[in-house]
Design a protein around this motif. Structure first.
Motif, mmCIF file in Angstrom:
data_model
loop_
_atom_site.group_PDB
_atom_site.id
_atom_site.type_symbol
_atom_site.label_atom_id
_atom_site.label_comp_id
_atom_site.label_asym_id
_atom_site.label_seq_id
_atom_site.Cartn_x
_atom_site.Cartn_y
_atom_site.Cartn_z
ATOM 1 N N ILE A 119 0.802 -1.161 0.029
ATOM 2 C CA ILE A 119 0.065 -0.056 -0.120
ATOM 3 C C ILE A 119 0.784 1.351 0.108
ATOM 4 O O ILE A 119 1.762 1.084 0.608
ATOM 5 C CB ILE A 119 -0.888 0.025 1.131
ATOM 6 C CG1 ILE A 119 -1.987 1.165 1.133
ATOM 7 C CG2 ILE A 119 -0.302 -0.006 2.939
ATOM 8 C CD1 ILE A 119 -3.116 0.923 2.174
ATOM 9 N N THR A 148 -3.151 0.174 -3.571
ATOM 10 C CA THR A 148 -2.975 -0.952 -3.126
ATOM 11 C C THR A 148 -2.503 -2.107 -4.157
ATOM 12 O O THR A 148 -2.879 -1.773 -5.391
ATOM 13 C CB THR A 148 -4.248 -1.525 -2.528
ATOM 14 O OG1 THR A 148 -5.264 -1.717 -3.267
ATOM 15 C CG2 THR A 148 -4.421 -0.718 -1.364
ATOM 16 N N TYR A 181 -1.573 -6.387 -4.966
ATOM 17 C CA TYR A 181 -1.723 -7.670 -4.558
ATOM 18 C C TYR A 181 -1.404 -8.856 -5.334
ATOM 19 O O TYR A 181 -1.399 -8.487 -6.651
ATOM 20 C CB TYR A 181 -3.335 -8.174 -4.294
ATOM 21 C CG TYR A 181 -4.210 -7.145 -3.226
ATOM 22 C CD1 TYR A 181 -4.572 -6.028 -3.851
ATOM 23 C CD2 TYR A 181 -4.066 -7.423 -1.979
ATOM 24 C CE1 TYR A 181 -5.500 -5.212 -2.896
ATOM 25 C CE2 TYR A 181 -4.561 -6.392 -1.000
ATOM 26 C CZ TYR A 181 -5.414 -5.421 -1.490
ATOM 27 O OH TYR A 181 -5.971 -4.482 -0.669
ATOM 28 N N THR A 204 -7.006 -7.901 2.195
ATOM 29 C CA THR A 204 -7.236 -6.439 1.924
ATOM 30 C C THR A 204 -6.301 -5.591 2.667
ATOM 31 O O THR A 204 -6.115 -6.010 3.976
ATOM 32 C CB THR A 204 -8.748 -5.822 2.297
ATOM 33 O OG1 THR A 204 -9.595 -6.450 1.380
ATOM 34 C CG2 THR A 204 -8.832 -4.214 2.034
ATOM 35 N N SER A 228 -4.507 -2.323 4.270
ATOM 36 C CA SER A 228 -5.068 -0.784 4.887
ATOM 37 C C SER A 228 -4.112 -0.141 5.685
ATOM 38 O O SER A 228 -3.164 -1.008 6.135
ATOM 39 C CB SER A 228 -6.424 -0.909 5.237
ATOM 40 O OG SER A 228 -6.606 -1.413 6.577
#
Length: 119
Positions: free
Chosen positions: A51, A58, A60, A69, A71
């Motif tokens: 991130i 973001t 992945y 996810t 954050s």
């Protein structure tokens, strides 16, 4: 420089969820791209998610996209990894990483936290 401390690992059944946290010390948290990596027994460490400094972007790995996810809360100097629909192949030690955006700062790793997913 920051120091990183992960928490939140544990044992969970397949299909379950866990949330990992990585708390950073220091006042330069926003100077780092934050990431999560993992290493399973007998395998190399691999990228999981990252991130940017603001949280606006973001990234992945294909293996976790749609299930995990990432954050960050810059006010709390913390980055999170919400892991849903866990699979046995997600079993690994998960490491937090701080990749600096500025000269003079070092790339930093946390100590790791174990995630075990039972079938």
């Amino acid at each position: 420089q920051v120091q990183l401390v992960e928490s939140g690992g544990g044992l969970v059944q397949a299909g379950g969820s866990l949330r990992l946290s990585c708390a950073a010390s220091g006042r330069t948290f926003i100077s780092y791209v934050m990431g999560w990596f993992r290493q399973a027994p007998g395998k190399e460490r691999e990228f999981v998610a990252a991130i940017n400094w603001s949280g606006g972007r973001t990234y992945y790995s294909d293996s976790v996209k749609g299930r995990f996810t990432i954050s960050r809360d810059n006010a709390k100097n913390t980055v999170y990894l919400q892991m849903n629909s866990l699979k046995p192949e997600d079993t690994a030690v998960y490491y937090c990483n701080a990749d600096p955006l500025e000269d003079g700062l070092e790339n930093v790793w946390g100590q790791g936290t174990q995630v075990t997913v039972s079938s």
